[in-house]
Write an enzyme that holds these catalytic residues in place. Structure first.
Site, mmCIF file in Angstrom:
data_model
loop_
_atom_site.group_PDB
_atom_site.id
_atom_site.type_symbol
_atom_site.label_atom_id
_atom_site.label_comp_id
_atom_site.label_asym_id
_atom_site.label_seq_id
_atom_site.Cartn_x
_atom_site.Cartn_y
_atom_site.Cartn_z
ATOM 1 N N GLU A 1 -1.648 -6.591 7.688
ATOM 2 C CA GLU A 1 -0.263 -6.443 8.152
ATOM 3 C C GLU A 1 -0.033 -7.013 9.521
ATOM 4 O OE1 GLU A 1 2.453 -5.967 7.961
ATOM 5 O OE2 GLU A 1 3.160 -3.778 7.888
ATOM 6 N N HIS B 1 0.704 -1.388 -0.209
ATOM 7 C CA HIS B 1 -0.001 0.105 -0.066
ATOM 8 C C HIS B 1 0.873 1.197 0.059
ATOM 9 C CE1 HIS B 1 0.841 0.963 4.140
ATOM 10 N NE2 HIS B 1 0.926 -0.293 4.410
ATOM 11 N N GLY B 2 0.277 2.250 -0.596
ATOM 12 C CA GLY B 2 0.988 3.608 -0.482
ATOM 13 C C GLY B 2 1.143 3.998 0.774
ATOM 14 N N HIS C 1 0.455 -5.390 2.788
ATOM 15 C CA HIS C 1 1.423 -4.631 3.663
ATOM 16 C C HIS C 1 2.892 -4.953 3.610
ATOM 17 C CE1 HIS C 1 -2.310 -3.112 5.281
ATOM 18 N NE2 HIS C 1 -2.760 -4.371 4.889
ATOM 19 N N ARG D 1 -5.986 1.162 4.309
ATOM 20 C CA ARG D 1 -4.854 1.705 3.554
ATOM 21 C C ARG D 1 -4.421 0.698 2.456
ATOM 22 N NH1 ARG D 1 -3.105 -0.364 8.506
ATOM 23 N NH2 ARG D 1 -1.413 -1.567 8.649
ATOM 24 N N SER E 1 0.269 -7.826 13.394
ATOM 25 C CA SER E 1 0.094 -7.020 14.631
ATOM 26 C C SER E 1 1.069 -6.686 15.428
ATOM 27 C CB SER E 1 -1.017 -7.659 15.224
ATOM 28 O OG SER E 1 -1.197 -7.212 16.687
#
Length: 200
Positions: free
Chosen positions: A85, A9-10, A155, A58, A87
């Site tokens: 992502e 993601h950006g 991510h 995201r 944790s």
């Protein structure tokens, strides 16, 4: 022949603020939107049959911008928390520099960059790998074997797990690998399902 495209993601707001983000649902910044557009332009000539993303905004927002830029809004999208992502538990939301002052640089570095050390209440990279790879094998590999081209927008650590698996990297090797935001990583699968990394 099938292709697998991986895109991180950006830039998110908490990336910008140097905070541990993890499972907190933080959106991308204007810079992140621009990174997603660049990824879409880089992939514009490619055929994509299906897209996968995490359930965090995201990654979803980045995917939507990529598909919009590619002019491919009708592609089926599957969202799953298996691609979330890693944790970071009780560290989420904390500034990384301030956390290093509190716990010491070495401790924070081991939480961030070791393979199997777990941050308080969170997941290690090994835990993330053990969540991502079974999902990949069950849900995505059969599609690749059918010759479908798959885009995964996720991510840093969920993609690091996939890169580790696809390139047969050791825990030490994967820790040296940075996954840049918004830059596609491309893997080509031949008829024997051997995987080859392709620079994009």
């Amino acid at each position: 022949m099938a292709k697998l495209f991986l895109v991180r993601h950006g830039q998110s707001l908490w990336n910008l603020e140097n905070r541990f983000t993890g499972w907190h649902d933080i959106d991308i910044t204007e810079t992140g939107i621009e990174e997603a557009k660049k990824a879409g332009l880089a992939l514009k000539g490619e055929k994509i049959d299906m897209a996968f993303t995490s359930v965090l905004m995201r990654a979803e927002h980045t995917l939507n911008v990529i598909l919009e830029t590619m002019e491919k809004k009708d592609i089926p999208i599957i969202r799953d928390k298996a691609l979330n992502e890693r944790s970071y538990g009780t560290l989420e939301g904390l500034n990384k520099a301030e956390t290093a002052k509190q716990y010491g640089d070495e401790q924070v570095l081991s939480w961030r960059r070791s393979y199997d050390i777990v941050p308080p209440g969170g997941e290690s990279l090994k835990d993330t790998y053990n969540r991502v790879i079974p999902y990949f094998e069950k849900e995505i590999v059969p599609l690749l074997k059918e010759g479908k081209n798959i885009l995964v927008v996720a991510h840093g650590n969920s993609l690091r797990s996939l890169v580790m698996h696809l390139e047969h990297l050791s825990p030490e090797e994967i820790l040296q690998r940075e996954i840049a935001t918004g830059i596609p990583i491309v893997y080509l699968f031949d008829e024997q399902f051997h995987v080859h990394r392709q620079d994009h």
